[in-house]
Design an enzyme around this catalytic site. Sequence first.
Site, PDB file in Angstrom:
ATOM      1  N   GLU A  39       0.777  -1.275  -0.106  1.00  0.00           N
ATOM      2  CA  GLU A  39      -0.121   0.071   0.468  1.00  0.00           C
ATOM      3  C   GLU A  39       0.794   1.592   0.226  1.00  0.00           C
ATOM      4  O   GLU A  39       0.662   2.545   0.052  1.00  0.00           O
ATOM      5  CB  GLU A  39      -1.279  -0.060   1.150  1.00  0.00           C
ATOM      6  CG  GLU A  39      -0.364   0.294   2.470  1.00  0.00           C
ATOM      7  CD  GLU A  39      -0.748   0.904   3.647  1.00  0.00           C
ATOM      8  OE1 GLU A  39      -2.373   1.097   3.582  1.00  0.00           O
ATOM      9  OE2 GLU A  39      -0.496   1.338   4.756  1.00  0.00           O
ATOM     10  N   ASN A  40       2.267   1.146   0.385  1.00  0.00           N
ATOM     11  CA  ASN A  40       2.771   2.711   0.144  1.00  0.00           C
ATOM     12  C   ASN A  40       3.895   2.203  -0.988  1.00  0.00           C
ATOM     13  O   ASN A  40       5.019   3.148  -0.321  1.00  0.00           O
ATOM     14  CB  ASN A  40       3.618   2.756   1.724  1.00  0.00           C
ATOM     15  CG  ASN A  40       1.718   2.543   2.581  1.00  0.00           C
ATOM     16  OD1 ASN A  40       2.391   1.834   4.113  1.00  0.00           O
ATOM     17  ND2 ASN A  40       2.024   4.101   2.755  1.00  0.00           N
ATOM     18  N   HIS A  68      -3.740   3.208   1.649  1.00  0.00           N
ATOM     19  CA  HIS A  68      -4.159   4.051   0.977  1.00  0.00           C
ATOM     20  C   HIS A  68      -3.905   3.419  -0.931  1.00  0.00           C
ATOM     21  O   HIS A  68      -3.889   3.814  -1.675  1.00  0.00           O
ATOM     22  CB  HIS A  68      -2.248   4.267   1.282  1.00  0.00           C
ATOM     23  CG  HIS A  68      -1.785   4.995   2.406  1.00  0.00           C
ATOM     24  ND1 HIS A  68      -1.529   6.337   2.480  1.00  0.00           N
ATOM     25  CD2 HIS A  68      -0.680   4.772   3.159  1.00  0.00           C
ATOM     26  CE1 HIS A  68      -1.615   7.068   2.910  1.00  0.00           C
ATOM     27  NE2 HIS A  68      -1.089   5.780   3.995  1.00  0.00           N
ATOM     28  N   HIS A 153      -5.489  -5.030   7.714  1.00  0.00           N
ATOM     29  CA  HIS A 153      -4.940  -3.714   7.452  1.00  0.00           C
ATOM     30  C   HIS A 153      -5.467  -2.424   9.199  1.00  0.00           C
ATOM     31  O   HIS A 153      -6.532  -2.618   8.629  1.00  0.00           O
ATOM     32  CB  HIS A 153      -4.824  -3.101   6.184  1.00  0.00           C
ATOM     33  CG  HIS A 153      -4.245  -1.874   5.886  1.00  0.00           C
ATOM     34  ND1 HIS A 153      -2.644  -2.576   6.108  1.00  0.00           N
ATOM     35  CD2 HIS A 153      -4.088  -0.306   6.143  1.00  0.00           C
ATOM     36  CE1 HIS A 153      -2.108  -1.166   5.436  1.00  0.00           C
ATOM     37  NE2 HIS A 153      -3.008  -0.058   6.050  1.00  0.00           N
ATOM     38  N   HIS A 178       0.512  -2.039   8.468  1.00  0.00           N
ATOM     39  CA  HIS A 178      -0.551  -0.656   8.616  1.00  0.00           C
ATOM     40  C   HIS A 178       0.338  -0.188   9.766  1.00  0.00           C
ATOM     41  O   HIS A 178       0.787   1.177   9.745  1.00  0.00           O
ATOM     42  CB  HIS A 178      -1.649  -0.896   8.923  1.00  0.00           C
ATOM     43  CG  HIS A 178      -2.581   0.916   9.510  1.00  0.00           C
ATOM     44  ND1 HIS A 178      -2.341   1.727   8.156  1.00  0.00           N
ATOM     45  CD2 HIS A 178      -2.890   1.275  10.194  1.00  0.00           C
ATOM     46  CE1 HIS A 178      -2.690   3.202   8.661  1.00  0.00           C
ATOM     47  NE2 HIS A 178      -3.094   2.969  10.062  1.00  0.00           N
ATOM     48  N   HIS A 180       3.686  -0.502  10.442  1.00  0.00           N
ATOM     49  CA  HIS A 180       5.198  -0.079   9.970  1.00  0.00           C
ATOM     50  C   HIS A 180       5.923  -0.344  11.274  1.00  0.00           C
ATOM     51  O   HIS A 180       7.415  -0.716  10.699  1.00  0.00           O
ATOM     52  CB  HIS A 180       5.182   0.789   9.546  1.00  0.00           C
ATOM     53  CG  HIS A 180       4.772   1.193   8.141  1.00  0.00           C
ATOM     54  ND1 HIS A 180       4.739   2.274   7.521  1.00  0.00           N
ATOM     55  CD2 HIS A 180       3.503   1.113   7.864  1.00  0.00           C
ATOM     56  CE1 HIS A 180       3.854   2.388   6.489  1.00  0.00           C
ATOM     57  NE2 HIS A 180       3.440   1.423   6.693  1.00  0.00           N
TER      58      HIS A 180
HETATM   59 FE   LIG Z   1       1.456   1.439   5.566  1.00  0.00          FE
HETATM   60 FE   LIG Z   2      -2.186   1.191   5.837  1.00  0.00          FE
END
Ligand SMILES: [Fe+2]
Ligand SMILES: [Fe+2]
Length: 273
Positions: A39-40, A68, A153, A178, A180
């Site tokens: 997602e990133n 995201h 997430h 999510h 991290h």
């Molecule tokens: Fe993320």
């Molecule tokens: Fe996220």
Amino acid sequence: MRLLFLGDIVGRAGRNAVIDRLPGLREQWNLDCVVINGENSAGGFGITEAICDEILSAGADAVTLGNHTWDQRETLVFIERQPRLLRPANYPPGTPGRGANLIDTRSGHRVLVVNVMGRIYMDALDDPFAAVDQALEDCPLGQVADAVIVDVHAEATSEKEAMGHYLDGRASLVVGTHTHVPTADHRVLPGGTAYMTDAGMCGDYDSVLGMQKEEPIRRFLQKTPGTRLEPAAGEGTLSGIAVETDDRTGLAIRVAAVRIGPNLEEARPRFWE
Ligand SMILES: [Fe+2]
Ligand SMILES: [Fe+2]
């Protein structure tokens, strides 16, 4: 089966860590299925079709997303033609793409991959528990699916732990993404589901959640508009969880944390080495 799940790829540092290390690990550990949260992966915000292809080519069987998902507008279109890219299943009906899919792996297995998003301190989506129930009803573990991997997430540890126990015995792996930062609670739950509250990220850990430190620090000190967040550009570290499942039941037998790269203490599945 041998499963590997890696947490959120953040920017080029995270992509390079995956591209440089995953092909070797896939071979060395004889992996049957690899799922990565992406997602990133596009500059810290969302994913592009080219980047998704790059992650799949590096050895991922499926890529999951999160809050995201739609940061890159092209995702609204290309997600429809990429069955290995999953967005949270609990978006409202009619949302482009899919939240669960039965993936054919390179090893010839069928793995149900489900992506859901939590609702505590996040966008108010549909019920993630009901969304996973629906996916499992369509593809039950041990009958239709050889393994089931659920990426939750979510922000709140409570919501992720509740999901792990709710699915215990019905999924091979329930893993959070999510936040991290990898948690130290990877284990096999009583019913045979591998669980970890957060897989951590694939990215540069000399950062704030994978982003260059200066702007996040400034935002905590001064509540004024600032500059864009940019991914940290140092060497990336892989972070996630390795799971071995029973071929008959699809449930987990053993798990290990995976942390390979600078800044974090190294962790590897010794049982595969
Ligand atoms: Fe993320
Ligand atoms: Fe996220």
